[in-house]
Scaffold this motif. Structure first.
Motif, PDB file in Angstrom:
ATOM      1  N   ILE A 145      -7.141  18.743  59.248  1.00 43.95           N
ATOM      2  CA  ILE A 145      -7.629  20.073  59.689  1.00 43.95           C
ATOM      3  C   ILE A 145      -6.428  21.048  59.685  1.00 43.95           C
ATOM      4  O   ILE A 145      -5.455  20.797  59.438  1.00 43.95           O
ATOM      5  N   SER A 146      -6.915  22.221  59.091  1.00 39.82           N
ATOM      6  CA  SER A 146      -6.148  23.314  59.123  1.00 39.82           C
ATOM      7  C   SER A 146      -5.753  24.019  60.377  1.00 39.82           C
ATOM      8  O   SER A 146      -6.345  23.577  61.533  1.00 39.82           O
ATOM      9  N   VAL A 147      -4.713  25.040  60.385  1.00 41.00           N
ATOM     10  CA  VAL A 147      -4.518  25.756  61.451  1.00 41.00           C
ATOM     11  C   VAL A 147      -5.613  26.854  61.402  1.00 41.00           C
ATOM     12  O   VAL A 147      -6.479  26.938  60.470  1.00 41.00           O
ATOM     13  N   PRO A 148      -6.046  27.122  62.787  1.00 40.99           N
ATOM     14  CA  PRO A 148      -7.162  28.098  62.850  1.00 40.99           C
ATOM     15  C   PRO A 148      -6.998  29.324  62.196  1.00 40.99           C
ATOM     16  O   PRO A 148      -6.210  30.135  62.239  1.00 40.99           O
TER      17      PRO A 148
ATOM     18  N   GLU B 173      -7.572  28.109  69.951  1.00 47.35           N
ATOM     19  CA  GLU B 173      -7.196  26.791  70.460  1.00 47.35           C
ATOM     20  C   GLU B 173      -8.354  25.857  70.750  1.00 47.35           C
ATOM     21  O   GLU B 173      -8.255  24.620  70.526  1.00 47.35           O
TER      22      GLU B 173
ATOM     23  N   GLY C 154     -11.362   9.775  62.059  1.00 52.59           N
ATOM     24  CA  GLY C 154     -10.194   8.754  61.583  1.00 52.59           C
ATOM     25  C   GLY C 154      -9.184   9.941  61.164  1.00 52.59           C
ATOM     26  O   GLY C 154      -9.476  11.348  61.142  1.00 52.59           O
ATOM     27  N   ALA C 155      -7.900   9.503  61.024  1.00 54.19           N
ATOM     28  CA  ALA C 155      -6.708  10.380  60.478  1.00 54.19           C
ATOM     29  C   ALA C 155      -6.856  11.143  59.413  1.00 54.19           C
ATOM     30  O   ALA C 155      -6.043  11.988  59.105  1.00 54.19           O
TER      31      ALA C 155
ATOM     32  N   ARG D 247     -11.299  13.560  65.476  1.00 55.63           N
ATOM     33  CA  ARG D 247     -10.629  12.594  64.544  1.00 55.63           C
ATOM     34  C   ARG D 247     -10.624  11.113  65.292  1.00 55.63           C
ATOM     35  O   ARG D 247     -10.469  10.220  64.632  1.00 55.63           O
ATOM     36  N   LYS D 248     -10.900  11.175  66.474  1.00 54.64           N
ATOM     37  CA  LYS D 248     -10.925   9.957  67.222  1.00 54.64           C
ATOM     38  C   LYS D 248     -12.385   9.152  66.459  1.00 54.64           C
ATOM     39  O   LYS D 248     -12.054   7.864  66.415  1.00 54.64           O
TER      40      LYS D 248
ATOM     41  N   GLY E  54      -9.490  18.630  66.299  1.00 55.75           N
ATOM     42  CA  GLY E  54      -8.576  17.441  66.378  1.00 55.75           C
ATOM     43  C   GLY E  54      -8.899  16.530  67.048  1.00 55.75           C
ATOM     44  O   GLY E  54      -9.073  15.015  66.866  1.00 55.75           O
ATOM     45  N   ASN E  55      -9.908  16.626  68.340  1.00 57.59           N
ATOM     46  CA  ASN E  55     -10.652  15.496  68.904  1.00 57.59           C
ATOM     47  C   ASN E  55     -11.603  14.682  68.265  1.00 57.59           C
ATOM     48  O   ASN E  55     -11.658  13.417  68.548  1.00 57.59           O
TER      49      ASN E  55
ATOM     50  N   ALA F 172      -3.875  18.321  69.805  1.00 57.48           N
ATOM     51  CA  ALA F 172      -5.637  17.556  69.875  1.00 57.48           C
ATOM     52  C   ALA F 172      -5.902  16.713  68.807  1.00 57.48           C
ATOM     53  O   ALA F 172      -6.961  16.091  68.835  1.00 57.48           O
TER      54      ALA F 172
ATOM     55  N   ASN G  99      -9.596  24.523  67.507  1.00 58.20           N
ATOM     56  CA  ASN G  99      -8.493  23.382  67.135  1.00 58.20           C
ATOM     57  C   ASN G  99      -8.606  22.051  67.840  1.00 58.20           C
ATOM     58  O   ASN G  99      -8.652  20.976  67.297  1.00 58.20           O
ATOM     59  N   THR G 100      -8.773  22.157  69.224  1.00 55.31           N
ATOM     60  CA  THR G 100      -8.999  21.023  70.137  1.00 55.31           C
ATOM     61  C   THR G 100     -10.123  20.286  69.495  1.00 55.31           C
ATOM     62  O   THR G 100     -10.167  19.013  69.475  1.00 55.31           O
TER      63      THR G 100
ATOM     64  N   SER H 181      -6.330  13.331  68.268  1.00 50.52           N
ATOM     65  CA  SER H 181      -6.360  12.403  69.456  1.00 50.52           C
ATOM     66  C   SER H 181      -6.763  11.091  68.672  1.00 50.52           C
ATOM     67  O   SER H 181      -7.061   9.987  69.339  1.00 50.52           O
ATOM     68  N   ASP H 182      -6.620  10.855  67.537  1.00 50.77           N
ATOM     69  CA  ASP H 182      -6.699   9.641  66.902  1.00 50.77           C
ATOM     70  C   ASP H 182      -5.579   8.774  67.016  1.00 50.77           C
ATOM     71  O   ASP H 182      -4.472   9.103  67.259  1.00 50.77           O
TER      72      ASP H 182
END
Lengths: 118, 148
Positions: free
Chosen positions: B108-111, B89, B103-104, B99-100, B96-97, A78, B92-93, A80-81
């Motif tokens: 993020i932690s695990v859920p 999940e 930025g990097a 970050r587009k 994570g998404n 996930a 998390n998605t 996605s950067d």
């Protein structure tokens, strides 16, 4: 071999790939389990999540490549950067598939990496 | 957190439901959390570190998560562990998404997976906490975002 801390994702990837004739040698929920499993059952192709407990996917990728530099790894994450995708490729991943993905997207990537699709 | 930053999250949630199910989720008007807890039966919480600190959570009832699990796995009656895994999940998605856009270094932690309705799960969220009401297939859910 399928590596993801989500059992839903492990089951989904198994479900999508099994009909294509791929044999799933095992699944793992974190990087450490994956390395142990790989040493016992070396797979030709690994799908690898990044954000996982104990050992994340990028550290696992590095370790897998040290064990076998030829192993083909599809990172599915996930995160996605673009930096993360590039880092995975620099560490030796064959490709990067961002989550969420469709069955068709996964099959396309897997077939490409497995060499059954140009 | 700015209105524009909150929109990053809303866009990611919208894209998630469209991509996985082909059906859009309706987004209600975001509001700032007051005393009323916005927590449903299954919750995934992710801590954020790096330059931005705080947490996000996604919370939903069994019906929504069952439908989503059925879309992915064809599971007719998923057990509670599968529903918790699903909400983790999904969260998390989302984290994570974004970050587009963030930025990097948006780490993020695990859920953390929570079943039931604790009085409050604000401990890691940095106020003000924005709540985004979500409606999909007539089932409600909430996304909470609390970032410095």
């Amino acid at each position: 071999m399928i590596v993801d801390d989500s059992s839903i994702m492990r089951r989904a990837i198994t479900k999508y790939l099994t009909p294509l004739g791929f044999e799933i040698v095992g699944t793992a929920g974190n990087g450490q389990e994956a390395l142990q499993l790989y040493r016992e059952q070396p797979a030709e192709l690994v799908t690898l999540d990044i954000t996982m407990p104990q050992m994340d996917g990028l550290a696992c990728l590095q370790a897998l490549k040290e064990i076998n530099s030829e192993v083909r790894v599809l990172v599915i994450s996930a995160l996605s950067d673009s930096q993360t995708g590039l880092k995975a490729l620099k560490l030796g991943a064959k490709s990067f598939l961002p989550k969420p993905f469709t069955e068709a997207q996964l099959i396309n990537e897997i077939q490409r990496i497995a060499g059954s699709k140009p | 957190m700015t209105e524009g930053e909150l929109k990053f999250f809303i866009d990611v949630v919208t894209e998630y439901f469209e991509q996985i199910t082909g059906e859009s989720a309706g987004m209600g008007i975001p509001y700032i959390k007051s005393e009323e807890p916005a927590v449903l039966s299954f919750t995934g919480l992710i801590g954020i570190s790096g330059p931005r600190k705080g947490a996000i959570y996604f919370t939903a009832e069994k019906a929504l998560l069952s439908s989503l699990t059925r879309e992915i796995l064809d599971l007719v009656d998923p057990d509670d562990d599968s529903l918790l895994d699903m909400v983790g999940e999904l969260t998390n998605t989302i984290a994570g998404n974004v970050r587009k856009s963030f930025g990097a270094d948006f780490l993020i932690s695990v859920p953390m997976l929570i079943k039931g309705k604790p009085t409050d799960i604000l401990m890691r969220l940095k106020p003000p906490v924005f709540i985004v009401p979500i409606l999909w297939r007539k089932e409600k859910a909430f996304l909470a975002v609390g970032l410095e």
